[in-house]
Write a protein that holds these residues in place. Structure first.
Motif, PDB file in Angstrom:
ATOM      1  N   MET A 203       0.611  -1.274   0.081  1.00  0.00           N
ATOM      2  CA  MET A 203      -0.154   0.180  -0.019  1.00  0.00           C
ATOM      3  C   MET A 203       0.763   1.367  -0.056  1.00  0.00           C
ATOM      4  SD  MET A 203      -1.391   2.662   1.595  1.00  0.00           S
ATOM      5  CE  MET A 203      -1.277   2.678   3.572  1.00  0.00           C
ATOM      6  N   PRO A 204       1.754   1.339   0.912  1.00  0.00           N
ATOM      7  CA  PRO A 204       2.537   2.794   0.787  1.00  0.00           C
ATOM      8  C   PRO A 204       3.172   3.170  -0.508  1.00  0.00           C
ATOM      9  CG  PRO A 204       2.798   1.514   2.925  1.00  0.00           C
ATOM     10  CD  PRO A 204       2.166   0.555   1.948  1.00  0.00           C
ATOM     11  N   ALA A 205       3.789   2.178  -1.030  1.00  0.00           N
ATOM     12  CA  ALA A 205       4.558   2.680  -2.322  1.00  0.00           C
ATOM     13  C   ALA A 205       3.645   2.716  -3.514  1.00  0.00           C
ATOM     14  CB  ALA A 205       5.441   1.264  -2.479  1.00  0.00           C
ATOM     15  N   ASN A 206       2.491   1.916  -3.242  1.00  0.00           N
ATOM     16  CA  ASN A 206       1.405   2.141  -4.627  1.00  0.00           C
ATOM     17  C   ASN A 206       1.019   3.410  -4.274  1.00  0.00           C
ATOM     18  OD1 ASN A 206      -0.219   1.158  -6.524  1.00  0.00           O
ATOM     19  ND2 ASN A 206      -1.712   0.410  -5.106  1.00  0.00           N
ATOM     20  N   LEU A 207       0.343   3.895  -3.267  1.00  0.00           N
ATOM     21  CA  LEU A 207      -0.059   5.217  -2.982  1.00  0.00           C
ATOM     22  C   LEU A 207       0.861   6.295  -3.194  1.00  0.00           C
ATOM     23  CD1 LEU A 207      -2.285   7.197  -2.307  1.00  0.00           C
ATOM     24  CD2 LEU A 207      -1.865   6.630   0.112  1.00  0.00           C
ATOM     25  N   ASN A 208       1.986   6.204  -2.760  1.00  0.00           N
ATOM     26  CA  ASN A 208       3.112   7.251  -3.042  1.00  0.00           C
ATOM     27  C   ASN A 208       3.266   7.414  -4.630  1.00  0.00           C
ATOM     28  OD1 ASN A 208       3.854   7.527  -0.617  1.00  0.00           O
ATOM     29  ND2 ASN A 208       5.521   6.252  -0.374  1.00  0.00           N
ATOM     30  N   PHE A 209       3.343   6.529  -5.325  1.00  0.00           N
ATOM     31  CA  PHE A 209       3.303   6.348  -6.801  1.00  0.00           C
ATOM     32  C   PHE A 209       2.565   7.235  -7.293  1.00  0.00           C
ATOM     33  CE2 PHE A 209       2.117   4.997 -11.065  1.00  0.00           C
ATOM     34  CZ  PHE A 209       3.324   4.967 -11.740  1.00  0.00           C
ATOM     35  N   GLY A 210       1.138   7.005  -7.022  1.00  0.00           N
ATOM     36  CA  GLY A 210       0.055   7.927  -7.399  1.00  0.00           C
ATOM     37  C   GLY A 210       0.336   9.467  -7.014  1.00  0.00           C
ATOM     38  N   ILE A 211       0.392   9.542  -5.772  1.00  0.00           N
ATOM     39  CA  ILE A 211       0.804  11.066  -4.940  1.00  0.00           C
ATOM     40  C   ILE A 211       2.123  11.632  -6.274  1.00  0.00           C
ATOM     41  CG2 ILE A 211       1.469  12.366  -3.244  1.00  0.00           C
ATOM     42  CD1 ILE A 211       0.312  10.352  -1.602  1.00  0.00           C
ATOM     43  N   ARG A 212       3.045  10.805  -6.589  1.00  0.00           N
ATOM     44  CA  ARG A 212       4.088  11.544  -7.307  1.00  0.00           C
ATOM     45  C   ARG A 212       3.567  11.712  -8.733  1.00  0.00           C
ATOM     46  NH1 ARG A 212       7.395   7.204  -5.120  1.00  0.00           N
ATOM     47  NH2 ARG A 212       8.712   8.039  -3.435  1.00  0.00           N
ATOM     48  N   GLN A 213       2.531  10.908  -9.450  1.00  0.00           N
ATOM     49  CA  GLN A 213       2.137  11.253 -10.469  1.00  0.00           C
ATOM     50  C   GLN A 213       0.932  12.359 -10.657  1.00  0.00           C
ATOM     51  OE1 GLN A 213       2.971   9.336 -13.709  1.00  0.00           O
ATOM     52  NE2 GLN A 213       4.690   8.523 -11.998  1.00  0.00           N
ATOM     53  N   SER A 214       0.578  12.677  -9.416  1.00  0.00           N
ATOM     54  CA  SER A 214      -0.457  13.793  -9.598  1.00  0.00           C
ATOM     55  C   SER A 214       0.031  15.238  -9.887  1.00  0.00           C
ATOM     56  CB  SER A 214      -1.059  13.721  -8.277  1.00  0.00           C
ATOM     57  OG  SER A 214      -0.301  14.099  -7.134  1.00  0.00           O
ATOM     58  N   VAL A 215      -0.907  16.045 -10.657  1.00  0.00           N
ATOM     59  CA  VAL A 215      -0.377  17.208 -11.236  1.00  0.00           C
ATOM     60  C   VAL A 215      -0.929  18.439 -10.303  1.00  0.00           C
ATOM     61  CG1 VAL A 215       0.150  16.291 -13.461  1.00  0.00           C
ATOM     62  CG2 VAL A 215      -2.071  17.238 -12.844  1.00  0.00           C
ATOM     63  N   TYR A 216      -2.231  18.233  -9.585  1.00  0.00           N
ATOM     64  CA  TYR A 216      -2.689  19.331  -8.608  1.00  0.00           C
ATOM     65  C   TYR A 216      -2.439  19.459  -7.431  1.00  0.00           C
ATOM     66  CZ  TYR A 216      -5.813  19.182 -12.825  1.00  0.00           C
ATOM     67  OH  TYR A 216      -6.141  19.364 -14.239  1.00  0.00           O
ATOM     68  N   ASP A 217      -2.713  20.495  -6.853  1.00  0.00           N
ATOM     69  CA  ASP A 217      -2.399  20.690  -5.371  1.00  0.00           C
ATOM     70  C   ASP A 217      -2.947  20.114  -4.172  1.00  0.00           C
ATOM     71  OD1 ASP A 217      -0.398  22.745  -6.278  1.00  0.00           O
ATOM     72  OD2 ASP A 217      -2.003  24.038  -6.174  1.00  0.00           O
ATOM     73  N   PHE A 218      -4.222  19.404  -4.826  1.00  0.00           N
ATOM     74  CA  PHE A 218      -5.035  18.859  -3.618  1.00  0.00           C
ATOM     75  C   PHE A 218      -5.104  17.402  -4.235  1.00  0.00           C
ATOM     76  CE2 PHE A 218      -6.759  23.275  -3.326  1.00  0.00           C
ATOM     77  CZ  PHE A 218      -6.258  23.490  -2.153  1.00  0.00           C
ATOM     78  N   VAL A 219      -4.827  16.443  -3.258  1.00  0.00           N
ATOM     79  CA  VAL A 219      -4.866  14.902  -3.731  1.00  0.00           C
ATOM     80  C   VAL A 219      -6.042  14.337  -2.945  1.00  0.00           C
ATOM     81  CG1 VAL A 219      -3.607  12.792  -3.816  1.00  0.00           C
ATOM     82  CG2 VAL A 219      -2.429  15.066  -4.333  1.00  0.00           C
TER      83      VAL A 219
END
Length: 328
Positions: free
Chosen positions: A68-84
């Motif tokens: 879970m942590p690495a999977n979620l971290n990947f998504g956060i790194r891919q995000s482009v907006y200020d709010f996730v």
């Protein structure tokens, strides 16, 4: 304006419902990043079906299971907006979830993350609130951390894993910590509350499938979970009171008592479930730790407790059989 990170693993059936709920949100200006942790079911087929229909969807499938942590971290790194917005597969989302979250966090600079009450749905998707702890509005971060997180003797979290957070704050903390496993988000919330408030939405915005309540059975991994949460809480207490030696001493005294009852309760459950082998196997995890004391106490009383509890269970089963419709 909002990046939605949906983490998923082997829940293709209900994942379809989750994605559909996201696409039907009243708030339309978002990207949906689906992070598939190497599912072995039809998750990829479901996700690619949706991504072909909506360009806002970005589907990523890991070649191996990252946890879970690495999977979620990947998504956060891919995000482009200020709010996730962090969401989990299998849950159902009310159509105004993202709108309410966004309005709350964007209107209050002191708010680091937004969370809400959690409900459960039955087989007919009828929803019922089962976890509501606060009134609608801003929850003071200092209060939430010290009077709520630090006072839960089982070290559980009033904030569930789904929330909207400021991306910059998560990056400043260097994302979720892998050493805390499935509970890495709890570490993140406590860190953010040291400098920010939270916002609580009391409406029933998220529901999950009904979970049958089962007797809590203690396994070796639960000892590991306890030690992870213990170390996590110890770290945050030290950080929170690092410039207040008297308050730190008082807090650590309370924490020590909480930890003692927490672990003792877990160990007693082993005795209750007659799992002597499991109980012994925990020694390897506890023998190097100060928590050896309650382990030894209960171990010494095991020969006395075991026959008594075994006899109690036998009479309980006999009574249950005598009351069953087929009896006699």
């Amino acid at each position: 304006m909002v990046s939605i990170v949906l983490v998923t693993f082997n829940r293709a059936e209900r994942l379809r419902l989750s994605i559909q709920d996201i696409l039907e949100q009243t708030f339309k200006d978002f990207e949906l990043i689906i992070c598939d942790d190497c599912s072995t079911d039809d998750t990829e087929t479901v996700c690619r079906e949706f991504s072909a229909q909506d360009e806002r969807i970005k589907y990523h499938r890991h070649s191996s299971n990252k946890q879970m942590p690495a999977n979620l971290n990947f998504g956060i790194r891919q995000s482009v907006y200020d709010f996730v917005a962090i969401l989990h597969d299998g849950d159902r989302f009310r159509s105004d979830l993202i709108e309410k979250w966004y309005n709350a966090i964007s209107a209050h600079e002191s708010v680091g993350f937004v969370f809400n009450s959690i409900g459960e749905t039955d087989e007919y998707e009828n929803a019922e609130v089962v976890h509501r702890e606060f009134e609608e509005g801003i929850v003071n971060g200092d209060h939430l951390l010290k009077k709520v997180f630090f006072r839960r003797w089982l070290f559980d979290s009033p904030v569930w894993g789904e929330a909207m957070v400021r991306k910059q704050l998560v990056e400043d903390y260097n994302l979720l910590k892998a050493e805390y496993g499935f509970y890495a988000d709890v570490d993140l919330w406590m860190k953010l509350l040291q400098s920010h408030d939270a916002y609580y939405c009391s409406d029933l915005l998220i529901t999950g499938p009904l979970k049958k309540i089962q007797p809590r059975l203690f396994e070796d991994n639960q000892v590991k979970v306890f030690l992870k949460l213990f170390n996590m809480h110890l770290k945050h207490r030290r950080q929170t009171f690092k410039n207040q030696p008297k308050e730190l001493f008082s807090e650590l005294s309370i924490f020590g008592a909480q930890a003692f009852f927490n672990l003792s309760y877990c160990l007693l459950l082993i005795v209750k479930n007659f799992s002597f082998k499991t109980y012994i196997s925990t020694a390897g995890l506890l023998k190097q730790n100060v928590f050896l004391i309650p382990w030894v106490i209960i171990l010494l009383t095991y020969p006395i407790l075991y026959p008594s509890l075994k006899t109690f269970a036998m009479f309980k089963n006999l009574a249950r059989k005598s009351l069953s419709p087929s009896a006699g």
